[in-house]
Write a protein that holds these residues in place. Structure first.
Motif, PDB file in Angstrom:
ATOM      1  N   TYR A 136      42.108  39.097  44.040  1.00  0.00           N
ATOM      2  CA  TYR A 136      41.398  38.033  44.755  1.00  0.00           C
ATOM      3  C   TYR A 136      40.816  36.997  43.787  1.00  0.00           C
ATOM      4  O   TYR A 136      40.687  35.828  44.121  1.00  0.00           O
ATOM      5  CB  TYR A 136      40.248  38.603  45.588  1.00  0.00           C
ATOM      6  CG  TYR A 136      40.698  39.458  46.737  1.00  0.00           C
ATOM      7  CD1 TYR A 136      41.439  38.899  47.774  1.00  0.00           C
ATOM      8  CD2 TYR A 136      40.377  40.797  46.793  1.00  0.00           C
ATOM      9  CE1 TYR A 136      41.830  39.672  48.845  1.00  0.00           C
ATOM     10  CE2 TYR A 136      40.772  41.578  47.863  1.00  0.00           C
ATOM     11  CZ  TYR A 136      41.502  41.016  48.879  1.00  0.00           C
ATOM     12  OH  TYR A 136      41.885  41.783  49.940  1.00  0.00           O
ATOM     13  N   ARG A 183      37.039  37.676  47.192  1.00  0.00           N
ATOM     14  CA  ARG A 183      36.266  38.183  48.339  1.00  0.00           C
ATOM     15  C   ARG A 183      35.681  39.555  48.035  1.00  0.00           C
ATOM     16  O   ARG A 183      34.628  39.919  48.532  1.00  0.00           O
ATOM     17  CB  ARG A 183      37.113  38.267  49.617  1.00  0.00           C
ATOM     18  CG  ARG A 183      38.239  39.262  49.540  1.00  0.00           C
ATOM     19  CD  ARG A 183      38.926  39.439  50.868  1.00  0.00           C
ATOM     20  NE  ARG A 183      38.259  40.433  51.665  1.00  0.00           N
ATOM     21  CZ  ARG A 183      38.710  40.874  52.821  1.00  0.00           C
ATOM     22  NH1 ARG A 183      39.820  40.389  53.312  1.00  0.00           N
ATOM     23  NH2 ARG A 183      38.075  41.788  53.491  1.00  0.00           N
ATOM     24  N   GLU A 184      36.388  40.329  47.228  1.00  0.00           N
ATOM     25  CA  GLU A 184      35.881  41.628  46.793  1.00  0.00           C
ATOM     26  C   GLU A 184      36.712  42.061  45.601  1.00  0.00           C
ATOM     27  O   GLU A 184      37.777  41.504  45.360  1.00  0.00           O
ATOM     28  CB  GLU A 184      35.989  42.672  47.920  1.00  0.00           C
ATOM     29  CG  GLU A 184      37.410  42.993  48.333  1.00  0.00           C
ATOM     30  CD  GLU A 184      37.487  43.912  49.559  1.00  0.00           C
ATOM     31  OE1 GLU A 184      36.654  43.782  50.455  1.00  0.00           O
ATOM     32  OE2 GLU A 184      38.400  44.749  49.591  1.00  0.00           O
ATOM     33  N   VAL A 200      29.359  31.696  51.073  1.00  0.00           N
ATOM     34  CA  VAL A 200      30.253  32.135  52.156  1.00  0.00           C
ATOM     35  C   VAL A 200      31.071  33.274  51.563  1.00  0.00           C
ATOM     36  O   VAL A 200      31.730  33.116  50.542  1.00  0.00           O
ATOM     37  CB  VAL A 200      31.220  31.031  52.627  1.00  0.00           C
ATOM     38  CG1 VAL A 200      31.677  31.307  54.051  1.00  0.00           C
ATOM     39  CG2 VAL A 200      30.600  29.670  52.534  1.00  0.00           C
ATOM     40  N   SER A 201      30.995  34.425  52.228  1.00  0.00           N
ATOM     41  CA  SER A 201      31.532  35.618  51.580  1.00  0.00           C
ATOM     42  C   SER A 201      33.048  35.710  51.575  1.00  0.00           C
ATOM     43  O   SER A 201      33.632  36.196  50.623  1.00  0.00           O
ATOM     44  CB  SER A 201      30.949  36.863  52.233  1.00  0.00           C
ATOM     45  OG  SER A 201      29.619  36.963  51.817  1.00  0.00           O
ATOM     46  N   ILE A 202      33.675  35.285  52.655  1.00  0.00           N
ATOM     47  CA  ILE A 202      35.134  35.436  52.715  1.00  0.00           C
ATOM     48  C   ILE A 202      35.701  34.128  53.222  1.00  0.00           C
ATOM     49  O   ILE A 202      35.536  33.800  54.393  1.00  0.00           O
ATOM     50  CB  ILE A 202      35.532  36.578  53.665  1.00  0.00           C
ATOM     51  CG1 ILE A 202      34.811  37.876  53.288  1.00  0.00           C
ATOM     52  CG2 ILE A 202      37.049  36.776  53.646  1.00  0.00           C
ATOM     53  CD1 ILE A 202      35.083  39.040  54.221  1.00  0.00           C
ATOM     54  N   ASN A 234      35.237  47.286  46.325  1.00  0.00           N
ATOM     55  CA  ASN A 234      35.350  46.650  47.647  1.00  0.00           C
ATOM     56  C   ASN A 234      34.025  46.226  48.255  1.00  0.00           C
ATOM     57  O   ASN A 234      33.864  46.282  49.467  1.00  0.00           O
ATOM     58  CB  ASN A 234      36.026  47.619  48.659  1.00  0.00           C
ATOM     59  CG  ASN A 234      37.306  48.206  48.146  1.00  0.00           C
ATOM     60  OD1 ASN A 234      37.392  49.412  47.967  1.00  0.00           O
ATOM     61  ND2 ASN A 234      38.288  47.367  47.892  1.00  0.00           N
ATOM     62  N   GLY A 235      33.081  45.838  47.423  1.00  0.00           N
ATOM     63  CA  GLY A 235      31.765  45.556  47.987  1.00  0.00           C
ATOM     64  C   GLY A 235      31.648  44.215  48.693  1.00  0.00           C
ATOM     65  O   GLY A 235      30.830  44.057  49.572  1.00  0.00           O
ATOM     66  N   SER A 236      32.421  43.244  48.296  1.00  0.00           N
ATOM     67  CA  SER A 236      32.242  41.846  48.720  1.00  0.00           C
ATOM     68  C   SER A 236      30.767  41.443  48.680  1.00  0.00           C
ATOM     69  O   SER A 236      30.240  40.870  49.614  1.00  0.00           O
ATOM     70  CB  SER A 236      32.890  41.542  50.080  1.00  0.00           C
ATOM     71  OG  SER A 236      32.529  42.476  51.056  1.00  0.00           O
ATOM     72  N   LYS A 237      30.086  41.805  47.603  1.00  0.00           N
ATOM     73  CA  LYS A 237      28.651  41.545  47.522  1.00  0.00           C
ATOM     74  C   LYS A 237      28.272  40.478  46.501  1.00  0.00           C
ATOM     75  O   LYS A 237      27.229  39.843  46.639  1.00  0.00           O
ATOM     76  CB  LYS A 237      27.910  42.847  47.173  1.00  0.00           C
ATOM     77  CG  LYS A 237      27.935  43.849  48.325  1.00  0.00           C
ATOM     78  CD  LYS A 237      27.051  45.047  48.058  1.00  0.00           C
ATOM     79  CE  LYS A 237      27.574  45.887  46.931  1.00  0.00           C
ATOM     80  NZ  LYS A 237      27.275  47.308  47.067  1.00  0.00           N
ATOM     81  N   GLU A 254      42.983  35.612  50.647  1.00  0.00           N
ATOM     82  CA  GLU A 254      44.332  35.064  50.776  1.00  0.00           C
ATOM     83  C   GLU A 254      44.317  33.808  51.623  1.00  0.00           C
ATOM     84  O   GLU A 254      43.587  33.723  52.600  1.00  0.00           O
ATOM     85  CB  GLU A 254      45.231  36.085  51.436  1.00  0.00           C
ATOM     86  CG  GLU A 254      45.729  37.115  50.468  1.00  0.00           C
ATOM     87  CD  GLU A 254      47.067  37.634  50.919  1.00  0.00           C
ATOM     88  OE1 GLU A 254      47.203  37.938  52.107  1.00  0.00           O
ATOM     89  OE2 GLU A 254      47.981  37.739  50.081  1.00  0.00           O
TER      90      GLU A 254
END
Ligand SMILES: Cc1cc2nc3c(=O)[nH]c(=O)nc-3n(C[C@H](O)[C@H](O)[C@H](O)COP(=O)(O)OP(=O)(O)OC[C@H]3O[C@@H](n4cnc5c(N)ncnc54)[C@H](O)[C@@H]3O)c2cc1C
Lengths: 245, 325
Positions: free
Chosen positions: A38, A115-116, A138-140, A121-124, A176
């Motif tokens: 990512y 995104r993570e 904006v996270s994703i 895989n936290g997306s933090k 993506e």
């Protein structure tokens, strides 16, 4: 435009995940580490946005010396320069805190992350950075278009999408759709060797969480094969045996 | 000490994942002999708010500021953090949804709280230690995280906790917070919600297809099966890369991770990167013409056959089952 891209060094996607020391440590034996997929997307978009001398792309990684091949890859793909904060990344909070400290002293117009990371895989990190710097996050995001003053991003929401306009500076986690990852060419690989890579020492951070052990999913039983000409049997099994329809 | 649940709505309606999160938060409140307060932001009907009592909320805080009608990450995080402080809540629970993933980390920073994202089971509390199991390595493993901070934020993976249904009705109170102008820098230009489609991360059934389907023109049967089952549609990465399907449908290690009760994979080989994002599925059905396809090794049920022959028959069988049910 000055863009910062946060990159992480993660196990290759084909890695079979195993643990050592009584399931307390990730087993890195024989594991190849790569630039988080990512983050490659984020980096590709940053390079597009600064194309033709329209700004610069700095990549930042929290890692020990062993992550430098990944950082050099990002430089080969087209980043202008790189920062390595010399520490083992403890968790998302630790990473976000280190990056925020750096950004407070060296401001950017736009900060992109993946995104993570495909390991934890936290997306933090994106949102934590936004909070630490008191700027939007904006996270994703699935799309990113920029003008001189602001950017328009598209984000996924449950069952749809949302288009947002955000003034700089802000942080976004790229998924993506934002860009196609770029493959380094020979010139990029050659020039990556001489591009600046600055090593900065980490600052002290309080810890709020700790991974204490790992588990692998329970193995599944044997597959129950149904003849191809009798899908009604499958429907029956899903109803009466698996109870999922 | 108490527990606060952020009850997320989508277009004014609570979803099942919200009821799961409320039920989960109630169980945590019970573990700690304390109460559960829910907070809702935006336009939700009063009856729906009060109905959160069924899942264990003792009280519902309702935030209806016009500026907060639609999700603004920074502003929602401020409101929830203020509510947590006002309620003396040291554990904040939310859903690990697209919005939840933007909120949980900001809440973590605001409350100086450890964040357990992607939680898959109830916390364990032993000897003063508070641990939560979460997904890691894109579903190839789990990590047990200890939250060592006083305040804690937990984001629950959809479909990983059962909705616990009761009969109570919760009192609804208005809650307002002084909105900071700097929290409203993002402007929403457009929201497109396709109401007829099941959201992938929340879906209880997912019908997914891969390169074995040969081209986008063949997805009609995949959609028909999904519609019949009330399922979301998904695909493998090469399918979205080729533009046959949107990126938002791509599941796997570099796509969306799903955790449905039933995952049906049609014409997908079962590469390790694909399996990573779907391994949390409770039941896996594989349809593939190659009996050696790796997907059969993780499947519960399988059909070795050509999708173009099996799918029409399967659709007919599901229709027949529906008609008789
Ligand atoms: C960095 C990286 C990240 C990746 N991330 C992901 C990811 O997140 N998700 C993902 O899915 N992939 C991912 N991949 C790609 C992954 O390695 C595989 O290439 C991909 O999953 C294969 O997709 P597929 O099974 O649809 O296609 P194929 O590998 O082409 O398999 C098609 C299958 O369909 C079967 N088939 C063909 N015709 C029929 C028919 N008529 N009826 C029934 N069956 C038929 C074949 O037997 C075969 O098993 C990633 C790869 C990399 C390198």
């Amino acid at each position: 435009m000055k863009i910062l891209v946060c990159i992480s060094n993660v196990p290759d996607t084909t890695t079979k995940i195993t643990f050592t020391d009584n399931n307390t440590q990730f087993n890195t034996t024989g594991v190849q580490f790569i630039l988080n997929p990512y983050d490659e997307i984020a980096l590709a978009r940053a390079i597009e946005l600064t194309d033709g001398g329209n700004g610069s792309v700095t990549v930042i990684n929290i890692g020990e010396a062993g992550t430098e091949p990944t950082i050099r890859k990002a430089l080969a793909i087209g980043a202008t320069d790189a920062i390595r904060i010399n520490a083992k990344p403890h968790d998302a909070w630790y990473v976000a805190y280190q990056v925020a400290q750096y950004v407070k002293a060296n401001p950017f117009d736009l900060i992109l992350t993946g995104r993570e990371s495909i390991d934890y895989n936290g997306s933090k990190v994106a949102a934590m950075l936004g909070e630490l710097l008191d700027i939007p996050s904006v996270s994703i995001i699935k799309k990113l278009e920029a003008t001189a003053a602001d950017a328009t991003v598209e984000r996924e929401i449950e069952g749809g999408k949302e288009v947002l306009t955000i003034p700089f500076p802000f942080v976004a986690g790229c998924a993506e759709g934002v860009a196609e990852p770029k493959i380094p060419n020979m010139r990029g690989i050659m020039s990556a060797r001489t591009k600046p890579l600055t090593v900065v020492e980490a600052v002290e951070v309080k810890t709020f969480s700790e991974i204490i052990s790992y588990e692998t999913p329970a193995p599944r039983g044997q597959v129950n094969l149904v003849p191809a000409d009798d899908p009604a049997k499958l429907v029956d099994l899903l109803h009466t045996q698996a109870r999922v329809i | 000490m108490s527990v606060l649940i952020y009850a997320e709505n989508a277009g004014g309606k609570f979803k099942k994942s919200t009821f799961e999160a409320v039920s989960y938060a109630k169980a945590i409140a019970d573990q700690n002999n304390t109460t559960l307060t829910a907070i809702s932001i935006g336009d939700v009907a009063n009856d729906d708010l009060a109905a959160l009592g069924k899942y264990g909320a003792a009280k519902v805080l309702n935030v209806t500021n016009d500026k907060l009608k639609n999700f603004i990450n920074q502003a929602y995080a401020s409101v929830i953090a203020e509510a947590a402080k006002a309620q003396g809540a040291d554990i904040v629970v939310l859903s690990n949804s697209f919005s939840g993933r933007g909120l949980a980390p900001r809440l973590g920073v605001k409350l100086e709280a450890g964040v357990a994202d992607g939680a898959v089971s109830l916390p364990e509390q032993n000897d003063g230690k508070f641990t939560v199991k979460k997904t890691a390595f894109s579903g190839k493993a789990f990590a047990v995280v200890e939250l060592t901070s006083t305040n804690k934020v937990i984001a629950l993976t959809p479909n990983s906790y059962k909705v616990v249904d009761g009969s109570s009705v919760a009192p609804v109170e208005d809650f307002s917070v002084e909105a900071k102008a700097s929290d409203f820098k993002e402007m929403i230009k457009d929201i497109v919600r396709s109401t007829d489609k099941v959201s992938l991360p929340d879906a209880e059934i997912v019908v997914s297809a891969g390169r074995g389907l040969k081209g986008p023109e063949n997805w009609g049967m995949v959609e028909e099966l999904a519609n019949l089952l009330g399922a979301a549609t998904a695909c493998s990465k090469p399918v979205s890369d080729a533009g046959w399907r949107p990126h938002s449908e791509h599941v796997g290690q570099t796509g969306i991770a799903v955790s449905p009760n039933l995952y049906i994979a049609i014409g997908i080989s079962g590469a390790i990167q694909h399996l990573a994002g779907i391994s949390a599925s409770k039941v896996i059905v594989v349809i593939n013409k190659d009996a050696e396809a790796p997907f059969f090794k993780v499947a519960d049920y399988g059909i070795v056959g050509d999708a173009f022959e099996v799918l029409p028959k399967l659709i007919a069988a599901v229709k027949e089952y529906k008609a008789s049910a």
